[in-house]
Scaffold this motif. Structure first.
Motif, PDB file in Angstrom:
ATOM      1  N   ARG A 129       0.889  -1.154   0.071  1.00 33.68           N
ATOM      2  CA  ARG A 129      -0.092   0.027  -0.162  1.00 33.68           C
ATOM      3  C   ARG A 129       0.751   1.181   0.155  1.00 33.68           C
ATOM      4  O   ARG A 129       2.100   1.122   0.143  1.00 33.68           O
ATOM      5  N   VAL A 130       0.044   2.389  -0.259  1.00 35.97           N
ATOM      6  CA  VAL A 130       0.889   3.646  -0.034  1.00 35.97           C
ATOM      7  C   VAL A 130       0.175   4.413   1.001  1.00 35.97           C
ATOM      8  O   VAL A 130      -1.157   4.433   1.037  1.00 35.97           O
ATOM      9  N   GLN A 131       1.041   4.855   2.081  1.00 35.19           N
ATOM     10  CA  GLN A 131       0.503   5.630   3.276  1.00 35.19           C
ATOM     11  C   GLN A 131       0.784   6.977   2.955  1.00 35.19           C
ATOM     12  O   GLN A 131       1.649   7.564   2.656  1.00 35.19           O
ATOM     13  N   VAL A 132      -0.342   7.844   3.726  1.00 31.26           N
ATOM     14  CA  VAL A 132      -0.180   9.486   3.638  1.00 31.26           C
ATOM     15  C   VAL A 132      -0.226  10.037   4.997  1.00 31.26           C
ATOM     16  O   VAL A 132      -1.136   9.731   5.599  1.00 31.26           O
ATOM     17  N   LEU A 133       0.768  10.595   5.144  1.00 31.89           N
ATOM     18  CA  LEU A 133       1.034  11.412   6.333  1.00 31.89           C
ATOM     19  C   LEU A 133       1.153  12.991   6.448  1.00 31.89           C
ATOM     20  O   LEU A 133       1.516  13.527   5.362  1.00 31.89           O
ATOM     21  N   GLN A 134       0.581  13.684   7.185  1.00 34.09           N
ATOM     22  CA  GLN A 134       0.767  15.376   7.161  1.00 34.09           C
ATOM     23  C   GLN A 134       1.791  15.777   7.913  1.00 34.09           C
ATOM     24  O   GLN A 134       1.970  15.281   9.129  1.00 34.09           O
ATOM     25  N   LEU A 135       2.689  16.480   7.444  1.00 31.77           N
ATOM     26  CA  LEU A 135       3.702  17.341   8.275  1.00 31.77           C
ATOM     27  C   LEU A 135       3.157  18.522   9.084  1.00 31.77           C
ATOM     28  O   LEU A 135       2.274  19.133   8.510  1.00 31.77           O
ATOM     29  N   PRO A 136       3.816  18.815  10.009  1.00 28.42           N
ATOM     30  CA  PRO A 136       5.030  18.368  10.633  1.00 28.42           C
ATOM     31  C   PRO A 136       4.795  17.219  11.939  1.00 28.42           C
ATOM     32  O   PRO A 136       5.588  16.838  12.216  1.00 28.42           O
ATOM     33  N   SER A 137       3.458  16.882  12.052  1.00 33.43           N
ATOM     34  CA  SER A 137       3.146  15.919  13.124  1.00 33.43           C
ATOM     35  C   SER A 137       3.167  14.700  12.602  1.00 33.43           C
ATOM     36  O   SER A 137       2.868  13.665  13.491  1.00 33.43           O
ATOM     37  N   PHE A 138       3.238  14.444  11.489  1.00 37.43           N
ATOM     38  CA  PHE A 138       3.296  12.833  10.889  1.00 37.43           C
ATOM     39  C   PHE A 138       2.044  12.463  11.119  1.00 37.43           C
ATOM     40  O   PHE A 138       1.727  11.078  11.425  1.00 37.43           O
ATOM     41  N   THR A 139       0.925  13.089  11.015  1.00 30.97           N
ATOM     42  CA  THR A 139      -0.668  12.725  11.147  1.00 30.97           C
ATOM     43  C   THR A 139      -0.839  11.693  10.069  1.00 30.97           C
ATOM     44  O   THR A 139      -0.792  11.939   8.956  1.00 30.97           O
ATOM     45  N   PRO A 140      -1.422  10.413  10.456  1.00 28.35           N
ATOM     46  CA  PRO A 140      -1.798   9.592   9.121  1.00 28.35           C
ATOM     47  C   PRO A 140      -2.991  10.280   8.600  1.00 28.35           C
ATOM     48  O   PRO A 140      -4.075  10.303   9.325  1.00 28.35           O
ATOM     49  N   LEU A 141      -3.258  10.201   7.480  1.00 26.59           N
ATOM     50  CA  LEU A 141      -4.542  10.628   6.651  1.00 26.59           C
ATOM     51  C   LEU A 141      -5.066   9.584   5.881  1.00 26.59           C
ATOM     52  O   LEU A 141      -6.399   9.861   5.422  1.00 26.59           O
ATOM     53  N   GLY A 142      -4.450   8.534   5.752  1.00 27.67           N
ATOM     54  CA  GLY A 142      -5.006   7.542   5.001  1.00 27.67           C
ATOM     55  C   GLY A 142      -4.145   6.589   4.284  1.00 27.67           C
ATOM     56  O   GLY A 142      -2.965   6.891   3.978  1.00 27.67           O
ATOM     57  N   THR A 143      -4.702   5.737   3.716  1.00 26.79           N
ATOM     58  CA  THR A 143      -3.803   4.516   2.816  1.00 26.79           C
ATOM     59  C   THR A 143      -4.635   4.207   1.576  1.00 26.79           C
ATOM     60  O   THR A 143      -5.704   4.578   1.478  1.00 26.79           O
ATOM     61  N   PHE A 144      -3.913   3.908   0.520  1.00 23.41           N
ATOM     62  CA  PHE A 144      -4.575   3.429  -0.723  1.00 23.41           C
ATOM     63  C   PHE A 144      -3.729   2.508  -1.510  1.00 23.41           C
ATOM     64  O   PHE A 144      -2.648   2.210  -1.074  1.00 23.41           O
ATOM     65  N   ALA A 145      -4.259   1.894  -2.611  1.00 25.24           N
ATOM     66  CA  ALA A 145      -3.626   0.927  -3.658  1.00 25.24           C
ATOM     67  C   ALA A 145      -3.640  -0.618  -3.280  1.00 25.24           C
ATOM     68  O   ALA A 145      -2.954  -1.346  -3.713  1.00 25.24           O
ATOM     69  N   ALA A 146      -4.049  -0.648  -1.834  1.00 24.40           N
ATOM     70  CA  ALA A 146      -3.731  -2.232  -1.305  1.00 24.40           C
ATOM     71  C   ALA A 146      -4.504  -3.336  -2.091  1.00 24.40           C
ATOM     72  O   ALA A 146      -3.996  -4.532  -2.126  1.00 24.40           O
ATOM     73  N   GLU A 147      -5.490  -2.830  -2.587  1.00 23.33           N
ATOM     74  CA  GLU A 147      -5.925  -3.925  -3.589  1.00 23.33           C
ATOM     75  C   GLU A 147      -5.401  -4.179  -4.861  1.00 23.33           C
ATOM     76  O   GLU A 147      -5.740  -5.124  -5.717  1.00 23.33           O
ATOM     77  N   ASP A 148      -4.496  -3.292  -5.202  1.00 23.40           N
ATOM     78  CA  ASP A 148      -3.829  -3.319  -6.645  1.00 23.40           C
ATOM     79  C   ASP A 148      -2.452  -3.900  -6.639  1.00 23.40           C
ATOM     80  O   ASP A 148      -2.107  -4.687  -7.342  1.00 23.40           O
ATOM     81  N   LEU A 149      -1.714  -3.283  -5.790  1.00 27.31           N
ATOM     82  CA  LEU A 149      -0.437  -3.391  -5.733  1.00 27.31           C
ATOM     83  C   LEU A 149       0.296  -4.867  -5.041  1.00 27.31           C
ATOM     84  O   LEU A 149      -0.682  -5.328  -3.940  1.00 27.31           O
ATOM     85  N   ARG A 150       1.169  -5.391  -5.424  1.00 29.09           N
ATOM     86  CA  ARG A 150       1.561  -6.692  -5.186  1.00 29.09           C
ATOM     87  C   ARG A 150       2.964  -6.547  -4.454  1.00 29.09           C
ATOM     88  O   ARG A 150       3.213  -7.216  -3.394  1.00 29.09           O
ATOM     89  N   LYS A 151       3.822  -5.863  -5.081  1.00 26.80           N
ATOM     90  CA  LYS A 151       5.401  -5.715  -4.457  1.00 26.80           C
ATOM     91  C   LYS A 151       5.811  -4.254  -4.823  1.00 26.80           C
ATOM     92  O   LYS A 151       6.763  -4.162  -5.705  1.00 26.80           O
ATOM     93  N   PRO A 152       5.394  -3.313  -4.143  1.00 33.70           N
ATOM     94  CA  PRO A 152       5.538  -1.963  -4.566  1.00 33.70           C
ATOM     95  C   PRO A 152       6.757  -1.415  -4.268  1.00 33.70           C
ATOM     96  O   PRO A 152       7.182  -2.048  -3.112  1.00 33.70           O
TER      97      PRO A 152
END
Length: 369
Positions: A129-152
């Protein structure tokens, strides 16, 4: 660097007459750097080296400048499932972020990393998957692509008016052979080597939609082993490192829409595996900075942004076995014209002052707008 892949049995049947592990008998693609001869490599001293932490298995760096002007150098630690944050001016270790797991803010073998605006995007190879964090706090905003990616592995982010286009490389395989090497799928199955997503961040949530699956299936244009990727929207170019040394270490040029242009470059320049790639702009001109992942010493090759011709190469005093690199053009007190950050032997990161690189390779520092 990963285990060298071998061609799948179906592909061997299609490529009858080719020996396993040998380069395929393909009609050569256009090599824009074919005029490269000899090997003149300048030496540029590293400005700093971060603390070396072999247990982390550092893979890729990215940088971000805080609103207060502090430069953060953020690197992925594959073995310990975290991000390591350094001072981008001195290399001092500042903090670690994350832990092992699948919850928000946790990672499963983080690999590729990119920073855009106040977002940091992390590719998790084993989390698929790809995870998105927001700076400067490294707050998690979400993930995506887990249903598509195999070995990213790697990614590049292209900012748009209403969001971001995110390109993610996916070096999936067809299992392993008796020696434990990854088996390369047949060429016909390499049509999803890069996935493109439309990413939007609204109300503190990151959401993405798959918009394209990319991968030429011809012998010349196929992406056999992929990780590093970067784009140049002004020239409608997407550069993807071909890491299959049994075929060729080179860069393949696609359009942003995902079509192979027929152009490759760097095959005759690289003596080891092609790895990281970044674009250093200089007005309408500039240079592609690419990495030759030498075990004893990494060599960084520069190619003209527009013509793709080889314009020079340099190495550091110590940096070797480099995976990811990151070029920042943001001026700072330590680096008035920016810096190139490069991973050193899976243990940490070094920095090069762009002023020193430009001087050694006779490149202009001041560019027309």
């Amino acid at each position: 660097m990963r285990a060298r892949p071998v061609l799948g049995l179906l592909a061997l049947a299609v490529l009858a007459g080719c020996k396993p592990g040998a380069p395929e008998a393909a009609a050569p693609a256009v090599d824009a750097a074919a005029a490269t001869t000899g090997r003149s490599v300048a030496t540029v001293a590293e400005t700093f080296q971060t603390p070396m932490t072999p247990a982390d298995n550092i893979d890729s760096p990215a940088s971000w400048t805080t609103p207060e002007g502090q430069v953060w150098l953020i690197a992925t630690a594959k073995a310990t499932d975290k991000l390591v944050v350094y001072d981008g001016q001195t290399g001092e270790h500042l903090r670690d972020v994350g832990s092992t797991g699948t919850a928000p803010g946790q990672f499963m073998r983080p690999n590729g990393i990119a920073v855009v605006d106040d977002l940091v995007l992390i590719v998790e190879r084993d989390g698929h998957r790809v995870q998105v964090l927001q700076l400067p706090s490294f707050t998690p905003l979400g993930t995506f692509a887990a249903e598509d990616l195999r070995k990213p592995y790697g990614l590049w982010v292209n900012k748009q008016a209403d969001g971001y286009d995110v390109y993610v490389t996916d070096s999936y395989d067809a299992g392993e052979d008796a020696q434990g090497n990854d088996v390369l799928p047949p060429l016909a199955e390499l049509d999803k080597r890069v996935r493109r997503y439309a990413l939007q961040v609204r109300d503190g949530k990151a959401q993405a939609t798959l918009t394209a699956s990319i991968g030429d299936t011809s012998e010349a244009g196929a992406l056999r082993v992929v990780e590093s990727i970067w784009g140049d929207p002004a020239n409608d170019r997407l550069l993807i490192a071909e890491e299959d040394e049994t075929y060729a270490s080179e860069f393949k040029v696609y359009t942003l829409e995902g079509k192979f242009t027929g152009t490759t470059f760097g095959r005759d320049a690289f003596k080891a595996q092609a790895e990281g790639v970044m674009l250093r702009t200089c007005g309408k001109d500039g240079w592609w900075i690419t990495t030759e992942q030498g075990k004893q010493r990494s060599v960084f090759h520069l190619f003209d942004r527009n013509t793709l011709k080889h314009v020079g190469a340099f190495q550091g005093n110590t940096v070797a076995n480099t995976d990811g690199i990151w070029m920042t053009e943001t001026a700072s007190a330590r680096f008035p014209h920016g810096a190139l950050y490069a991973v050193h032997d899976d243990q940490g990161v070094v920095a090069f002052d762009w002023d020193s690189v430009a001087k050694q390779l006779s490149l202009p520092l001041e560019c027309e707008k």
